[in-house]
Scaffold this motif. Structure first.
Motif, mmCIF file in Angstrom:
data_model
loop_
_atom_site.group_PDB
_atom_site.id
_atom_site.type_symbol
_atom_site.label_atom_id
_atom_site.label_comp_id
_atom_site.label_asym_id
_atom_site.label_seq_id
_atom_site.Cartn_x
_atom_site.Cartn_y
_atom_site.Cartn_z
ATOM 1 N N ILE A 151 44.873 43.678 25.945
ATOM 2 C CA ILE A 151 43.854 43.295 26.931
ATOM 3 C C ILE A 151 44.406 43.419 28.348
ATOM 4 C CG2 ILE A 151 42.364 41.435 27.763
ATOM 5 C CD1 ILE A 151 42.345 40.309 24.941
ATOM 6 N N MET A 152 43.672 44.109 29.220
ATOM 7 C CA MET A 152 43.994 44.144 30.638
ATOM 8 C C MET A 152 43.413 42.885 31.276
ATOM 9 S SD MET A 152 42.807 46.853 33.625
ATOM 10 C CE MET A 152 41.246 46.008 34.012
ATOM 11 N N VAL A 153 44.279 42.077 31.883
ATOM 12 C CA VAL A 153 43.839 40.828 32.497
ATOM 13 C C VAL A 153 43.921 40.945 34.012
ATOM 14 C CG1 VAL A 153 44.233 38.347 32.701
ATOM 15 C CG2 VAL A 153 44.646 39.511 30.506
ATOM 16 N N VAL A 154 42.821 40.649 34.674
ATOM 17 C CA VAL A 154 42.769 40.638 36.135
ATOM 18 C C VAL A 154 42.650 39.182 36.583
ATOM 19 C CG1 VAL A 154 41.508 41.390 38.188
ATOM 20 C CG2 VAL A 154 41.662 42.901 36.189
ATOM 21 N N ARG A 155 43.530 38.758 37.461
ATOM 22 C CA ARG A 155 43.428 37.395 37.984
ATOM 23 C C ARG A 155 42.177 37.276 38.836
ATOM 24 N NH1 ARG A 155 49.050 38.325 38.034
ATOM 25 N NH2 ARG A 155 50.224 36.719 36.905
#
Length: 314
Positions: free
Chosen positions: A7-11
């Motif tokens: 999973i690509m997580v963006v803050r």
């Protein structure tokens, strides 16, 4: 931006950054000038000190705030892309609560324009909004946001209710899909935001098309930015009165002085160009005293003029 398994997580706090910067995280070293990094660190610590007191203020005012610092996750693409962040609080199944602290200048922008003046905050709030909507099983349109901003100078707190997410989920998804695709392909898209947010970008070298090597102190760059923003506002208002025009002209002179002889400057949101002109005018007093047109040339008075051309960056 980071990877949690597949999973690509963006803050959430960074979701308003340009797609180029979001695509670059993890592939390029972040480069922030030392003085600016120190300023950012101080600002962050100062904000953390104050924002808890803002939530306490809301509770004392009767707001039923809970979930302080809880993690909220917005699933953008199932199993592939998520936005995550710590919320300042919520009113269960009713509202997302967000608090900020600001300097006097930014607080003035907040009072004049509200959240519209802060692009990154719009993206952050919207991510929390839709994330809580999913968590609660409540339609986002049936929720509101309680947004409280504290002026650090004197502790004044301005609380506003926001009726709808400033950024649509469709726009959030579109942006995150673009970032995901470019990160997979290891390519960089064009920057998609104004220079206001580029100022805070940790990858300034990725915006070389707008870079001018000024070698000015950070304090001067920040001062030019603040003056240029005021100049641009006064330009819009100038037609309504001479006072605004006079202030705009004085600000133009102040900007040129801060540029310290340089012909160009780039600050957050603006490009500044020193425009030099030579103007000629006829001295009417002398002309009336001697109306011989053949002698007219000797009455020409030459003025050397320079002024700041302030252009909002796109």
């Amino acid at each position: 931006v980071y990877n949690d398994g597949d999973i690509m997580v963006v803050r959430a706090s960074g979701s308003g950054s340009c797609v180029r910067a979001l695509s670059a995280y993890g592939r390029y070293d972040e480069v922030i000038p030392l003085k600016r990094q120190e300023m950012l660190d101080r600002t962050s610590k100062e904000g953390n000190l104050h924002e808890g007191t803002v939530v306490d203020y809301l509770i004392n005012e009767g707001y039923n705030v809970s979930q302080a610092q809880d993690v909220v996750t917005l699933e953008v693409i199932k199993g592939r892309v998520e936005i995550r962040g710590h919320i300042d609080g919520s009113i269960p199944k009713t509202a997302v609560v967000e608090s900020k602290t600001m300097s006097k200048g930014r607080f003035d922008d907040w009072q004049r324009h509200g959240l519209a003046a802060f692009d990154k905050y719009q993206w952050q709030l919207s991510a929390y909004w839709y994330g809580l909507s999913d968590q609660w099983g409540v339609n986002a349109n049936d929720m509101v946001a309680i947004y409280a901003v504290k002026r650090r100078d004197d502790g004044l707190i301005d609380v506003r209710t926001i009726d709808s997410p400033p950024i649509s989920f469709q726009d959030i998804r579109k942006k995150m899909v673009q970032v995901y695709a470019h990160r997979k392909a290891k390519t960089l898209p064009a920057c998609d935001i104004t220079g206001n947010e580029q100022f805070w970008c940790p990858f300034p070298f990725l915006h070389e098309e707008d870079v001018v090597d000024m070698d000015l102190p950070d304090e001067s760059i920040l001062a030019i930015e603040e003056l240029a923003d005021r100049y641009d506002e006064l330009r819009v208002r100038e037609k309504s009165g001479k006072e605004a025009g006079d202030e705009k002209r004085q600000i133009g002179k102040d900007i040129l002085k801060l540029m310290d002889g340089r012909d160009k400057a780039v600050v957050a949101g603006f490009k500044i160009t020193r425009v030099k002109q030579v103007r000629e005018q006829t001295d009417m007093v002398l002309l009336k005293a001697d109306m011989d047109s053949a002698e007219l040339a000797k009455y020409q008075v030459v003025h050397h003029v320079e002024y700041a051309k302030v252009t909002r960056r796109k």
